[in-house]
Design a protein around this motif. Structure first.
Motif, PDB file in Angstrom:
ATOM      1  N   ASN A   1       0.812  -1.209   0.000  1.00  0.00           N
ATOM      2  CA  ASN A   1       0.000   0.000   0.000  1.00  0.00           C
ATOM      3  C   ASN A   1       0.848   1.263   0.000  1.00  0.00           C
ATOM      4  N   VAL A   2       2.091   1.158  -0.469  1.00  0.00           N
ATOM      5  CA  VAL A   2       2.979   2.320  -0.544  1.00  0.00           C
ATOM      6  C   VAL A   2       3.566   2.401  -1.950  1.00  0.00           C
ATOM      7  N   GLU A   3       4.030   3.584  -2.304  1.00  0.00           N
ATOM      8  CA  GLU A   3       4.641   3.775  -3.628  1.00  0.00           C
ATOM      9  C   GLU A   3       5.976   3.056  -3.751  1.00  0.00           C
ATOM     10  N   GLU A   4       6.795   3.121  -2.687  1.00  0.00           N
ATOM     11  CA  GLU A   4       8.089   2.466  -2.696  1.00  0.00           C
ATOM     12  C   GLU A   4       8.461   2.076  -1.276  1.00  0.00           C
ATOM     13  N   ALA A   5       9.423   1.126  -1.177  1.00  0.00           N
ATOM     14  CA  ALA A   5       9.792   0.630   0.149  1.00  0.00           C
ATOM     15  C   ALA A   5      11.192   0.030   0.112  1.00  0.00           C
ATOM     16  N   THR A   6      11.819  -0.006   1.280  1.00  0.00           N
ATOM     17  CA  THR A   6      13.106  -0.689   1.437  1.00  0.00           C
ATOM     18  C   THR A   6      12.840  -2.170   1.699  1.00  0.00           C
ATOM     19  N   SER A   7      13.901  -2.977   1.607  1.00  0.00           N
ATOM     20  CA  SER A   7      13.764  -4.405   1.917  1.00  0.00           C
ATOM     21  C   SER A   7      13.246  -4.599   3.340  1.00  0.00           C
ATOM     22  N   ARG A   8      13.776  -3.830   4.252  1.00  0.00           N
ATOM     23  CA  ARG A   8      13.366  -3.949   5.659  1.00  0.00           C
ATOM     24  C   ARG A   8      11.885  -3.618   5.820  1.00  0.00           C
ATOM     25  N   GLU A   9      11.426  -2.567   5.155  1.00  0.00           N
ATOM     26  CA  GLU A   9      10.006  -2.207   5.224  1.00  0.00           C
ATOM     27  C   GLU A   9       9.141  -3.309   4.615  1.00  0.00           C
ATOM     28  N   ILE A  10       9.646  -3.945   3.564  1.00  0.00           N
ATOM     29  CA  ILE A  10       8.910  -5.053   2.945  1.00  0.00           C
ATOM     30  C   ILE A  10       8.845  -6.234   3.910  1.00  0.00           C
ATOM     31  N   GLU A  11       9.961  -6.530   4.579  1.00  0.00           N
ATOM     32  CA  GLU A  11       9.980  -7.605   5.578  1.00  0.00           C
ATOM     33  C   GLU A  11       8.912  -7.366   6.637  1.00  0.00           C
ATOM     34  N   ILE A  12       8.900  -6.167   7.195  1.00  0.00           N
ATOM     35  CA  ILE A  12       7.961  -5.838   8.269  1.00  0.00           C
ATOM     36  C   ILE A  12       6.525  -5.856   7.764  1.00  0.00           C
ATOM     37  N   GLY A  13       6.288  -5.229   6.615  1.00  0.00           N
ATOM     38  CA  GLY A  13       4.935  -5.125   6.085  1.00  0.00           C
ATOM     39  C   GLY A  13       4.340  -6.447   5.623  1.00  0.00           C
ATOM     40  N   SER A  14       5.204  -7.365   5.184  1.00  0.00           N
ATOM     41  CA  SER A  14       4.717  -8.644   4.668  1.00  0.00           C
ATOM     42  C   SER A  14       4.853  -9.775   5.673  1.00  0.00           C
ATOM     43  N   ASN A  15       5.523  -9.488   6.801  1.00  0.00           N
ATOM     44  CA  ASN A  15       5.772 -10.505   7.826  1.00  0.00           C
ATOM     45  C   ASN A  15       6.593 -11.673   7.261  1.00  0.00           C
ATOM     46  N   LEU A  16       7.554 -11.330   6.377  1.00  0.00           N
ATOM     47  CA  LEU A  16       8.463 -12.325   5.818  1.00  0.00           C
ATOM     48  C   LEU A  16       9.861 -12.084   6.382  1.00  0.00           C
ATOM     49  N   ARG A  17      10.687 -13.148   6.344  1.00  0.00           N
ATOM     50  CA  ARG A  17      12.072 -13.014   6.770  1.00  0.00           C
ATOM     51  C   ARG A  17      12.913 -12.479   5.607  1.00  0.00           C
ATOM     52  N   GLN A  18      14.091 -11.976   5.914  1.00  0.00           N
ATOM     53  CA  GLN A  18      14.965 -11.375   4.902  1.00  0.00           C
ATOM     54  C   GLN A  18      15.256 -12.320   3.737  1.00  0.00           C
ATOM     55  N   PRO A  19      15.576 -13.610   3.968  1.00  0.00           N
ATOM     56  CA  PRO A  19      15.846 -14.489   2.824  1.00  0.00           C
ATOM     57  C   PRO A  19      14.628 -14.648   1.899  1.00  0.00           C
ATOM     58  N   GLU A  20      13.446 -14.682   2.490  1.00  0.00           N
ATOM     59  CA  GLU A  20      12.220 -14.803   1.686  1.00  0.00           C
ATOM     60  C   GLU A  20      11.991 -13.544   0.849  1.00  0.00           C
ATOM     61  N   VAL A  21      12.258 -12.393   1.425  1.00  0.00           N
ATOM     62  CA  VAL A  21      12.117 -11.131   0.695  1.00  0.00           C
ATOM     63  C   VAL A  21      13.136 -11.081  -0.440  1.00  0.00           C
ATOM     64  N   SER A  22      14.359 -11.541  -0.179  1.00  0.00           N
ATOM     65  CA  SER A  22      15.391 -11.548  -1.221  1.00  0.00           C
ATOM     66  C   SER A  22      14.981 -12.422  -2.402  1.00  0.00           C
ATOM     67  N   ILE A  23      14.422 -13.580  -2.128  1.00  0.00           N
ATOM     68  CA  ILE A  23      13.962 -14.477  -3.193  1.00  0.00           C
ATOM     69  C   ILE A  23      12.842 -13.815  -3.990  1.00  0.00           C
ATOM     70  N   ALA A  24      11.898 -13.214  -3.286  1.00  0.00           N
ATOM     71  CA  ALA A  24      10.776 -12.548  -3.954  1.00  0.00           C
ATOM     72  C   ALA A  24      11.273 -11.380  -4.809  1.00  0.00           C
ATOM     73  N   MET A  25      12.206 -10.599  -4.276  1.00  0.00           N
ATOM     74  CA  MET A  25      12.732  -9.451  -5.018  1.00  0.00           C
ATOM     75  C   MET A  25      13.478  -9.909  -6.268  1.00  0.00           C
ATOM     76  N   ARG A  26      14.191 -11.029  -6.173  1.00  0.00           N
ATOM     77  CA  ARG A  26      14.900 -11.571  -7.338  1.00  0.00           C
ATOM     78  C   ARG A  26      13.901 -11.915  -8.440  1.00  0.00           C
ATOM     79  N   THR A  27      12.804 -12.549  -8.057  1.00  0.00           N
ATOM     80  CA  THR A  27      11.767 -12.897  -9.032  1.00  0.00           C
ATOM     81  C   THR A  27      11.176 -11.642  -9.662  1.00  0.00           C
TER      82      THR A  27
END
Length: 93
Positions: A1-27
């Motif tokens: 629900n934001v225009e842009e975000a950092t990896s950390r903000e994505i982790e917090i907002g999605s309730n995912l761990r850093q490795p999961e966010v990294s995999i998603a961002m790669r995709t």
């Protein structure tokens, strides 16, 4: 629900761990669905990456739904072929 975000903000907002966010961002990057830019932090350290989607989240979800439907159709087709093969090989006494 934001225009842009950092990896950390994505982790917090999605309730995912850093490795999961990294995999998603790669995709997302591999599909050109996200733009990334860097901003320098105060002091030392690596710059912080800021991410922004280039297409809507609903379009991304639709892509994965379509992909899974195609996979399911192929699997069901293979099962039907196995059934046909097993019927043609069946020997009735």
């Amino acid at each position: 629900n934001v225009e842009e975000a950092t990896s950390r903000e994505i982790e917090i907002g999605s309730n995912l761990r850093q490795p999961e966010v990294s995999i998603a961002m790669r995709t997302l990057r591999n599909n050109n669905w996200v733009e990334e830019r860097e901003i320098k932090k105060d002091g030392k350290g690596r710059p912080m990456k800021i991410y922004r989607l280039t297409i809507s989240l609903s379009d991304i979800i639709k892509h994965f739904e379509d992909e899974k439907r195609k996979e399911s159709a192929k699997t069901l087709e293979s099962i039907e072929r196995l059934k046909e093969l097993s019927r043609s090989l069946s020997v009735t006494p």
